[in-house]
Design a protein around this motif. Structure first.
Motif, PDB file in Angstrom:
ATOM      1  N   LEU A  91     -27.597  -2.683  18.829  1.00  0.00           N
ATOM      2  CA  LEU A  91     -26.534  -3.377  18.519  1.00  0.00           C
ATOM      3  C   LEU A  91     -27.013  -3.556  16.731  1.00  0.00           C
ATOM      4  CD1 LEU A  91     -25.038  -6.265  20.653  1.00  0.00           C
ATOM      5  CD2 LEU A  91     -24.367  -3.421  19.945  1.00  0.00           C
ATOM      6  N   PHE A  92     -28.538  -4.198  16.881  1.00  0.00           N
ATOM      7  CA  PHE A  92     -29.194  -5.003  15.500  1.00  0.00           C
ATOM      8  C   PHE A  92     -29.672  -3.766  14.439  1.00  0.00           C
ATOM      9  CE2 PHE A  92     -32.873  -6.097  12.827  1.00  0.00           C
ATOM     10  CZ  PHE A  92     -32.252  -6.465  12.163  1.00  0.00           C
ATOM     11  N   LEU A  93     -30.643  -3.004  15.314  1.00  0.00           N
ATOM     12  CA  LEU A  93     -32.100  -1.892  14.455  1.00  0.00           C
ATOM     13  C   LEU A  93     -30.890  -0.486  14.909  1.00  0.00           C
ATOM     14  CD1 LEU A  93     -35.473  -1.634  15.959  1.00  0.00           C
ATOM     15  CD2 LEU A  93     -34.294  -3.091  13.492  1.00  0.00           C
ATOM     16  N   GLY A  94     -29.944  -0.415  15.836  1.00  0.00           N
ATOM     17  CA  GLY A  94     -29.027   1.433  15.601  1.00  0.00           C
ATOM     18  C   GLY A  94     -28.014   0.316  14.502  1.00  0.00           C
ATOM     19  N   SER A  95     -27.245  -0.309  13.997  1.00  0.00           N
ATOM     20  CA  SER A  95     -26.695  -0.484  13.114  1.00  0.00           C
ATOM     21  C   SER A  95     -27.244  -1.082  11.987  1.00  0.00           C
ATOM     22  CB  SER A  95     -25.790  -1.951  13.309  1.00  0.00           C
ATOM     23  OG  SER A  95     -25.052  -2.412  14.372  1.00  0.00           O
ATOM     24  N   LEU A  96     -27.906  -0.746  11.444  1.00  0.00           N
ATOM     25  CA  LEU A  96     -28.753  -0.916  10.290  1.00  0.00           C
ATOM     26  C   LEU A  96     -29.470   0.940  10.302  1.00  0.00           C
ATOM     27  CD1 LEU A  96     -31.693  -3.757  10.443  1.00  0.00           C
ATOM     28  CD2 LEU A  96     -29.466  -3.134   9.130  1.00  0.00           C
ATOM     29  N   LEU A  97     -29.776   1.799  10.984  1.00  0.00           N
ATOM     30  CA  LEU A  97     -29.542   3.034  11.335  1.00  0.00           C
ATOM     31  C   LEU A  97     -28.226   3.585  11.029  1.00  0.00           C
ATOM     32  CD1 LEU A  97     -31.716   4.933  11.546  1.00  0.00           C
ATOM     33  CD2 LEU A  97     -31.606   5.161  13.964  1.00  0.00           C
ATOM     34  N   ASP A  98     -27.434   3.434  12.071  1.00  0.00           N
ATOM     35  CA  ASP A  98     -26.293   4.051  11.283  1.00  0.00           C
ATOM     36  C   ASP A  98     -25.719   3.413   9.643  1.00  0.00           C
ATOM     37  OD1 ASP A  98     -26.200   4.867  13.980  1.00  0.00           O
ATOM     38  OD2 ASP A  98     -24.763   4.036  14.940  1.00  0.00           O
ATOM     39  N   HIS A  99     -26.448   3.079   9.675  1.00  0.00           N
ATOM     40  CA  HIS A  99     -25.422   2.398   7.960  1.00  0.00           C
ATOM     41  C   HIS A  99     -26.688   3.344   7.141  1.00  0.00           C
ATOM     42  CE1 HIS A  99     -22.949   0.261  10.649  1.00  0.00           C
ATOM     43  NE2 HIS A  99     -21.878   0.503   9.372  1.00  0.00           N
ATOM     44  N   GLY A 100     -27.679   3.490   7.231  1.00  0.00           N
ATOM     45  CA  GLY A 100     -28.483   4.702   5.976  1.00  0.00           C
ATOM     46  C   GLY A 100     -29.669   3.515   6.285  1.00  0.00           C
ATOM     47  N   ARG A 101     -30.067   2.214   6.866  1.00  0.00           N
ATOM     48  CA  ARG A 101     -31.273   1.192   6.390  1.00  0.00           C
ATOM     49  C   ARG A 101     -32.485   1.800   6.726  1.00  0.00           C
ATOM     50  NH1 ARG A 101     -29.176  -3.684   3.825  1.00  0.00           N
ATOM     51  NH2 ARG A 101     -27.526  -2.646   3.023  1.00  0.00           N
ATOM     52  N   GLU A 102     -33.366   1.487   6.979  1.00  0.00           N
ATOM     53  CA  GLU A 102     -34.868   1.970   7.305  1.00  0.00           C
ATOM     54  C   GLU A 102     -34.891   1.062   8.147  1.00  0.00           C
ATOM     55  OE1 GLU A 102     -37.761   2.314   4.264  1.00  0.00           O
ATOM     56  OE2 GLU A 102     -37.142   4.372   3.823  1.00  0.00           O
ATOM     57  N   VAL A 103     -35.434   0.953   9.770  1.00  0.00           N
ATOM     58  CA  VAL A 103     -35.769   0.019  10.733  1.00  0.00           C
ATOM     59  C   VAL A 103     -36.820   0.266  10.649  1.00  0.00           C
ATOM     60  CG1 VAL A 103     -33.039   0.201  11.652  1.00  0.00           C
ATOM     61  CG2 VAL A 103     -35.185   1.658  12.266  1.00  0.00           C
ATOM     62  N   GLY A 104     -37.953   0.356  10.537  1.00  0.00           N
ATOM     63  CA  GLY A 104     -39.106   0.954  11.260  1.00  0.00           C
ATOM     64  C   GLY A 104     -40.178  -0.230  10.747  1.00  0.00           C
ATOM     65  N   GLY A 105     -40.507  -0.988   9.353  1.00  0.00           N
ATOM     66  CA  GLY A 105     -40.605  -1.633   8.935  1.00  0.00           C
ATOM     67  C   GLY A 105     -40.198  -2.952   9.899  1.00  0.00           C
TER      68      GLY A 105
END
Length: 563
Positions: A91-105
């Motif tokens: 829900l958190f990282l997936g939403s960021l990724l789906d909206h074009g945000r980096e999640v790795g760091g």
């Protein structure tokens, strides 16, 4: 092993085995005696262990199969960990990724806030607002009904960042629900930890926002709507509800995570109950006073557990098919509801078959039973998502076509009976508005959706039997199909699809299936690939009844016994 291959496929080694081995490290006994908040803190400590295990966060978050497998192996060991991991990664990282945000760091724990006290499943009407203020936004909870009512926002486990669903207010215009990234330790955020609830220890909270100032990067933008360099909001989607559905699209993947938790937990509970039944001794029907047999020897004991095994195999394969077709939201919803509802009944039966021993947390079934209520409610309450799916199926549901297997084809025909009844009710004249029309249609429509889900589950089991040519899978399919057909025999008889003689033969066919399967129950359980360290932690799995009884009741220390 052919049964394991049927359940896990050719990707067992790279998708399932790593999670299986990782979660085997976590012993429930390590946290059993901790207080409520300490247990919550321990859950976040374990989440950090999981996070160190994840070498490529984007790959995990973007792969429904791997994400589901995480939940499948976490849930039987630690239901709280499965919950917070799902919120964090999906829900958190997936939403960021789906909206074009980096999640790795990112290393702060992430959470997701959508549901409100006054707006349950009606998220489009939520009250939380994010009003444009220059280049930024002001996030606000206008009334009690808009209080966010979701885990897991407390400071336990360290500071957290949330993705918050709120209505974007642009001047005088409500642009619909969008997501905003909000540090929960920001000024104006108020979090109230709720008292313990049914299920694992998770920090469920009430969360409100008092004029919380956010920067321009807080808004998660995308094809459903964005604010351009000129400061003007644009969206190719005119319907605000559709914008919202795009924003919270990760809820669909969340349903897959819930069905994954369910199939993993059901298999675990059944394995414990079946193995216990093979060592629990009871009086034999020999006339003597000293003779005994394992309780498994009695049909009254093993029949419901064999029904459970058939359901567990079918539910796992139905879940696999839904993961492979994750873009089909209706199929995903049907799977989540059928797997969790059916799974709850299986676990209730497994617990009962273990008697008083099944009530002890240390024996592994009771915590699963309480956690299941959360699975049924999370990511869309089962009844609500089934109602939505039923409405969609009435407009687009296709006839699956006949099947050469007699019992499978009867499931197809039973589904068709309810589909036709629902469509007839929907088209009937004289209804007083849309609500009256739906109320007169919904009973048949829900039965249609339920029948479709059961037919699909049985079909996946039959398909696996055909592909692998494993005889036990065919018997499991026969047993499952006969159980699912039992309430439909009257309808099938009335429609001319069955004869009276066939209906009368069904109970005998079911008994014959029990007789065929009973000697192979431990083989069927071995196909679940449950880690031996996980099984060994439960006293109920001890090799004889006296030992596991003493362990369960804590009359001796297991370490002394095994030294």
């Amino acid at each position: 092993m052919a049964l394991a291959e049927a359940l896990f496929g050719f990707r067992y080694a790279d998708v399932h085995a790593p999670w299986r081995d990782l979660f085997a490290r976590f012993d429930p006994a390590e946290v059993a005696d901790l207080g409520y908040e300490d247990r919550i803190a321990a859950t976040y400590d374990r989440l950090r262990v999981v996070d160190r295990h994840v070498h490529d966060v984007e790959k995990l978050v973007g792969d429904p199969e791997s994400l589901a497998a995480l939940h499948e192996w976490a849930a039987p060991v630690d239901g709280g960990l499965a919950t917070v991991a799902g919120i964090h990664y999906n829900l958190f990282l997936g939403s960021l990724l789906d909206h074009g945000r980096e999640v790795g760091g990112r290393r702060r724990v992430g959470t997701f806030l959508c549901t409100e006290i006054g707006h349950g499943n009606n998220a489009a009407r939520m009250g939380t607002t994010a009003t444009r203020d220059g280049v930024g936004f002001v996030l606000h909870t206008p009334d009690v009904a808009a209080t966010k009512f979701m885990p897991n926002t407390s400071a336990i486990g360290g500071p957290k960042t949330a993705v918050v669903a709120a209505r974007l207010i642009d001047g005088e215009t409500d642009q619909g629900v969008f997501l905003f990234v909000v540090p929960l330790d920001a000024p104006g955020v108020r979090v109230e930890l709720l008292k313990p609830k049914l299920g694992p220890a998770i920090d469920h909270c009430l969360t409100t926002f008092d004029q919380v100032k956010l920067g321009p990067d807080a808004l998660l933008q995308g094809p459903h709507g964005r604010i351009g360099a000129d400061g003007v909001f644009t969206s190719p989607i005119g319907n605000r509800r559709r914008r919202m559905l795009h924003s919270i699209g990760r809820v669909t993947a969340g349903k897959l995570c819930m069905s994954a938790c369910a199939v993993g937990a059901v298999r675990h509970a059944l394995a414990l109950a079946v193995r216990y039944a093979h060592v629990r001794q009871v009086a034999a029907l020999t006339g003597g006073t000293d003779a005994s047999v394992p309780v498994w020897a009695y049909r009254s004991h093993h029949a419901p557990l064999l029904d459970g095994l058939a359901t567990a195999y079918a539910a796992t394969l139905l879940h696999r098919a839904a993961v492979a077709d994750a873009g089909d939201e209706t199929r995903v919803a049907l799977t989540k509801a059928w797997v969790t509802w059916q799974g709850r009944q299986v676990i209730i039966e497994a617990r009962e078959r273990c008697g008083a021993h099944g009530l002890f947390d240390a024996n592994g079934i009771a915590p699963i039973q309480t956690a299941f209520e959360g699975l049924i409610t999370a990511e869309g309450d089962n009844l609500a998502i089934m109602v939505k799916a039923a409405g969609e199926l009435l407009l687009s549901g296709a006839d699956p076509g006949p099947d050469p297997d007699l019992l499978q084809n009867l499931l197809v025909l039973a589904e068709g009976i309810w589909r036709d009844r629902a469509r007839t009710a929907l088209r009937a004249k004289g209804r007083r508005g849309p609500l009256d029309r739906w109320n007169r249609t919904s009973t048949a429509a829900l039965r249609y959706a339920e029948a479709m889900a059961g037919r699909m589950a049985a079909g996946e089991l039959l398909s696996a039997a055909r592909k692998t040519d494993v005889a036990l899978l065919r018997v499991l399919h026969r047993l499952l199909a006969l159980r699912l057909l039992a309430p439909a025999t009257g309808d099938l008889l009335a429609a001319g699809h069955l004869t009276a003689a066939q209906v009368e033969a069904f109970p005998t066919m079911r008994d014959e299936a029990y007789a065929d399967l009973a000697p192979h129950a431990l083989t069927l359980v071995d196909g679940f690939m449950i880690h031996e360290d996980v099984s060994a932690r439960h006293p109920i799995t001890a090799p004889d009844a006296v030992t596991h009884a003493r362990r369960t009741l804590s009359l001796i220390d297991v370490r002394e016994e095994t030294a």
